[in-house]
Design a protein around this motif. Structure first.
Motif, PDB file in Angstrom:
ATOM      1  N   ARG A  59       5.766 120.388 104.685  1.00 28.66           N
ATOM      2  CA  ARG A  59       6.683 121.473 104.324  1.00 28.66           C
ATOM      3  C   ARG A  59       5.956 122.796 104.107  1.00 28.66           C
ATOM      4  NH1 ARG A  59      11.697 120.056 102.066  1.00 28.66           N
ATOM      5  NH2 ARG A  59      11.342 121.459 100.324  1.00 28.66           N
ATOM      6  N   ASN A  62       5.721 124.954 107.687  1.00 30.35           N
ATOM      7  CA  ASN A  62       6.749 125.937 108.057  1.00 30.35           C
ATOM      8  C   ASN A  62       7.249 126.719 106.836  1.00 30.35           C
ATOM      9  OD1 ASN A  62       8.244 123.931 106.863  1.00 30.35           O
ATOM     10  ND2 ASN A  62       9.766 123.790 108.494  1.00 30.35           N
ATOM     11  N   LEU A  64       8.440 125.963 103.979  1.00 32.25           N
ATOM     12  CA  LEU A  64       9.526 125.595 103.070  1.00 32.25           C
ATOM     13  C   LEU A  64       8.947 125.529 101.668  1.00 32.25           C
ATOM     14  CD1 LEU A  64      11.631 122.916 104.971  1.00 32.25           C
ATOM     15  CD2 LEU A  64      12.072 125.342 104.667  1.00 32.25           C
ATOM     16  N   ASP A  87       8.636 133.871 109.781  1.00 32.28           N
ATOM     17  CA  ASP A  87       9.627 133.786 110.849  1.00 32.28           C
ATOM     18  C   ASP A  87       8.977 133.390 112.175  1.00 32.28           C
ATOM     19  OD1 ASP A  87      12.412 134.113 111.214  1.00 32.28           O
ATOM     20  OD2 ASP A  87      11.933 135.779 112.571  1.00 32.28           O
ATOM     21  N   ARG A  90       8.161 129.715 112.023  1.00 29.42           N
ATOM     22  CA  ARG A  90       9.331 128.828 112.065  1.00 29.42           C
ATOM     23  C   ARG A  90       9.948 128.757 113.449  1.00 29.42           C
ATOM     24  NH1 ARG A  90      12.009 130.571 106.298  1.00 29.42           N
ATOM     25  NH2 ARG A  90      10.634 129.294 104.998  1.00 29.42           N
ATOM     26  N   ARG A  91       9.775 129.819 114.218  1.00 26.49           N
ATOM     27  CA  ARG A  91      10.311 129.769 115.583  1.00 26.49           C
ATOM     28  C   ARG A  91       9.531 128.801 116.475  1.00 26.49           C
ATOM     29  NH1 ARG A  91      10.383 135.559 116.984  1.00 26.49           N
ATOM     30  NH2 ARG A  91      10.943 136.138 114.868  1.00 26.49           N
ATOM     31  N   MET A  95      11.758 121.035 112.710  1.00 29.67           N
ATOM     32  CA  MET A  95      11.617 120.055 111.624  1.00 29.67           C
ATOM     33  C   MET A  95      12.818 119.128 111.574  1.00 29.67           C
ATOM     34  SD  MET A  95      10.696 120.676 107.644  1.00 29.67           S
ATOM     35  CE  MET A  95       9.444 119.615 106.950  1.00 29.67           C
ATOM     36  N   PHE A  97      14.568 116.179 109.072  1.00 32.84           N
ATOM     37  CA  PHE A  97      14.541 115.802 107.658  1.00 32.84           C
ATOM     38  C   PHE A  97      14.998 114.359 107.462  1.00 32.84           C
ATOM     39  CE2 PHE A  97      15.176 120.328 107.995  1.00 32.84           C
ATOM     40  CZ  PHE A  97      14.389 120.869 106.988  1.00 32.84           C
ATOM     41  N   LEU A 114      23.605 127.183 117.210  1.00 27.98           N
ATOM     42  CA  LEU A 114      23.530 128.263 116.220  1.00 27.98           C
ATOM     43  C   LEU A 114      22.179 128.989 116.210  1.00 27.98           C
ATOM     44  CD1 LEU A 114      24.870 129.784 113.843  1.00 27.98           C
ATOM     45  CD2 LEU A 114      23.863 128.084 112.329  1.00 27.98           C
ATOM     46  N   ALA A 115      21.114 128.217 115.994  1.00 31.83           N
ATOM     47  CA  ALA A 115      19.810 128.865 115.797  1.00 31.83           C
ATOM     48  C   ALA A 115      19.308 129.604 117.050  1.00 31.83           C
ATOM     49  CB  ALA A 115      18.785 127.848 115.314  1.00 31.83           C
ATOM     50  N   ARG A 118      21.336 132.835 117.085  1.00 28.44           N
ATOM     51  CA  ARG A 118      21.107 133.760 115.974  1.00 28.44           C
ATOM     52  C   ARG A 118      19.656 134.221 115.863  1.00 28.44           C
ATOM     53  NH1 ARG A 118      25.855 134.198 115.990  1.00 28.44           N
ATOM     54  NH2 ARG A 118      27.314 133.722 114.294  1.00 28.44           N
ATOM     55  N   SER A 119      18.711 133.307 116.049  1.00 31.86           N
ATOM     56  CA  SER A 119      17.344 133.772 115.797  1.00 31.86           C
ATOM     57  C   SER A 119      16.535 134.024 117.054  1.00 31.86           C
ATOM     58  CB  SER A 119      16.609 132.850 114.827  1.00 31.86           C
ATOM     59  OG  SER A 119      16.626 131.538 115.274  1.00 31.86           O
ATOM     60  N   ARG A 163      18.825 119.357 117.845  1.00 30.96           N
ATOM     61  CA  ARG A 163      19.018 120.688 117.280  1.00 30.96           C
ATOM     62  C   ARG A 163      17.677 121.405 117.129  1.00 30.96           C
ATOM     63  NH1 ARG A 163      21.466 121.532 111.251  1.00 30.96           N
ATOM     64  NH2 ARG A 163      19.497 120.516 110.700  1.00 30.96           N
ATOM     65  N   ALA A 164      16.689 120.682 116.621  1.00 31.22           N
ATOM     66  CA  ALA A 164      15.364 121.291 116.467  1.00 31.22           C
ATOM     67  C   ALA A 164      14.770 121.631 117.839  1.00 31.22           C
ATOM     68  CB  ALA A 164      14.444 120.352 115.695  1.00 31.22           C
ATOM     69  N   MET A 167      15.357 124.971 119.891  1.00 32.00           N
ATOM     70  CA  MET A 167      14.570 126.176 119.637  1.00 32.00           C
ATOM     71  C   MET A 167      13.303 126.199 120.493  1.00 32.00           C
ATOM     72  SD  MET A 167      15.976 128.236 117.421  1.00 32.00           S
ATOM     73  CE  MET A 167      14.677 129.140 116.568  1.00 32.00           C
TER      74      MET A 167
END
Lengths: 257, 213
Positions: A59, A62, A64, A87, A90-91, A95, A97, A114-115, A118-119, A163-164, A167
């Motif tokens: 953790r 990245n 956290l 940032d 993290r790109r 990760m 969980f 989403l990511a 957005r990012s 999802r991860a 990116m």
């Protein structure tokens, strides 16, 4: 910046470098002098008793969790306390969980889109195409329009992996990805992780799945009391652990399986 | 009680609805800001908003309206009754809604924020796309409950000269000497705007619950 002082010996193809990382929660030292270098494409399995700092370690990668001393570099970026480097890191770092942490109010597809939108500023059509492709890869494409709560734990965790991956990370961190799953769902998640490993992803996995470690890991790292105790390729790690604490831990873990 | 009196009550009702809307909108906008500051992780902002909430939850709305209207006039800031009441209700509603939403934001599991951070979503997107949609769902019963309270609380605006529904009822009752009838009608009028709001809240709750299933 005092970069030169601590980051002297980073190998050229290092993906992640941790130099003398130390972390405290108040008076409690959670990480003690962590030195770890992970090459591109390398697969690391982190294990150890609960409270040994293995989750805390990944953790930190990245951000956290912050750390107080030492240095962490990810793909050449020195991870500082500022939003810009956090940032940037993290790109590059995905990760997964223990409890999936999917967004419950979004469909599987929306979770995946989403990511990137957005990012990374990816367009909607492109984000959807990528999401569908990756959902296909974790063999769950037909569930794209469902909400997370409609899926089994194993399916949810595969969505979380997809999802991860949306990116396009260079590194994937897994924080006990199978610990919250019913036994019959563990395999589908591990199979997904094995497939990812075979494609050459750089991975750090906190897990007690020793079969997975044997099959996939380049190195197994054993932690206890916030420090790295032992580090070895899986054959050596399992057949001839050097430290007493490692032997004791392996005895307990392997008994269960 | 004739038609003219009833129309007078309806004019009062109009003011009640307008005052409520001002409270809803002002309280919604500033309440969100309060909730976000209260959960910002920046200590001075959190302490500041916490004191603000404590102050406005710990004193009667009547006194707050009084202070804004007469108190500010005493220090030379003469406000129009409308402006004073709008400020009063906004301050009041922001404190309550801010606290309700602060609680709901904190009730969203921490893993949601962590997952959003790990996906490198910045603060705005984390709040707008991930946390607030879940927090709103959690806060719905309390939010609707407070809004219903606020509608009824608008009767206190009478003290700064507003002839809203309750005050209109009072006037008519004094003219007609039929308090039971007049306040019966006043009660029904309040009920007719509060009850649909409660129903709508329950409907929203059900809809959101199905969406997350």
């Amino acid at each position: 910046m005092n970069e030169a002082a601590t980051s002297a010996a980073a190998p050229a193809n290092a993906m992640i470098d941790m130099f003398h990382v130390e972390k405290w929660y108040g008076d409690f030292q959670a990480l003690t002098d962590i030195n770890l270098s992970v090459r591109k494409g390398e697969k690391i399995v982190l294990c150890g008793p609960s409270g040994s700092g293995k989750s805390t370690l990944i953790r930190c990668i990245n951000h956290l969790e912050g750390y107080q001393k030492g240095e962490i570099r990810v793909g050449g970026t020195r991870l500082g306390d500022d939003a810009r480097t956090i940032d940037a890191v993290r790109r590059e770092v995905g990760m997964v969980f223990q409890h999936f942490n999917l967004f419950p109010h979004m469909t599987v597809l929306q979770n995946c889109m989403l990511a990137p939108m957005r990012s990374l500023g990816v367009g909607k059509a492109q984000a959807e195409a990528t999401a569908r492709e990756l959902l296909q890869r974790v063999r769950i494409a037909e569930q794209a329009e469902k909400y997370p709560a409609q899926l089994s734990g194993g399916q949810q965790q595969r969505v979380a992996i997809a999802r991860a991956l949306c990116m396009k990370p260079k590194v994937m961190l897994f924080d006990e990805p199978t610990s919250a799953l019913d036994p019959e769902m563990v395999k589908e998640v591990l199979d997904t992780m094995i497939a990812l490993a075979e494609e050459g992803m750089t991975m750090i996995c906190v897990t007690h799945e020793m079969g997975f470690a044997r099959q996939v890991a380049d190195r197994v790292i054993f932690m206890a009391g916030g420090a790295i105790v032992e580090e070895a390729p899986p054959e050596a790690f399992f057949s001839a652990p050097r430290h007493e604490r490692t032997r004791k831990f392996l005895g307990e873990i392997l008994q269960k399986h | 009680m004739g038609e003219a009196e009833f129309l007078f009550l309806l004019t009062g009702l109009k003011w009640t609805v307008l005052l409520s809307l001002v409270g809803f909108i002002g309280g919604g906008v500033f309440g969100l800001a309060v909730a976000l500051l209260r959960t910002s992780g920046i200590a001075p902002l959190e302490r500041g908003t916490a004191s603000y909430i404590a102050l406005f939850q710990g004193t009667p709305l009547l006194m707050q309206l009084f202070v804004v209207y007469y108190g500010l006039a005493l220090i030379g800031l003469k406000l129009d009754a409308w402006v004073a009441v709008a400020i009063g209700f906004t301050l009041h509603a922001s404190a309550y809604l801010g606290e309700i939403w602060r609680g709901s934001i904190e009730a969203v599991p921490k893993g949601q924020t962590e997952a959003a951070k790990a996906l490198s979503l910045h603060y705005l997107s984390r709040m707008k796309d991930v946390i607030l949609p879940q927090a709103i769902r959690i806060s719905l019963p309390a939010t609707v409950g407070f809004l219903v309270q606020l509608i009824k609380g608008t009767s206190l605006a009478a003290i700064v000269g507003f002839t809203e529904l309750t005050r209109a009822g009072n006037i008519i009752s004094n003219q007609t000497f039929k308090p039971l009838l007049v306040f019966g009608i006043v009660g029904i009028l309040y009920f007719l705007i509060c009850w649909p709001l409660s129903l709508y809240g329950a409907h929203l709750e059900r809809r959101m619950a199905t969406a997350s299933r």
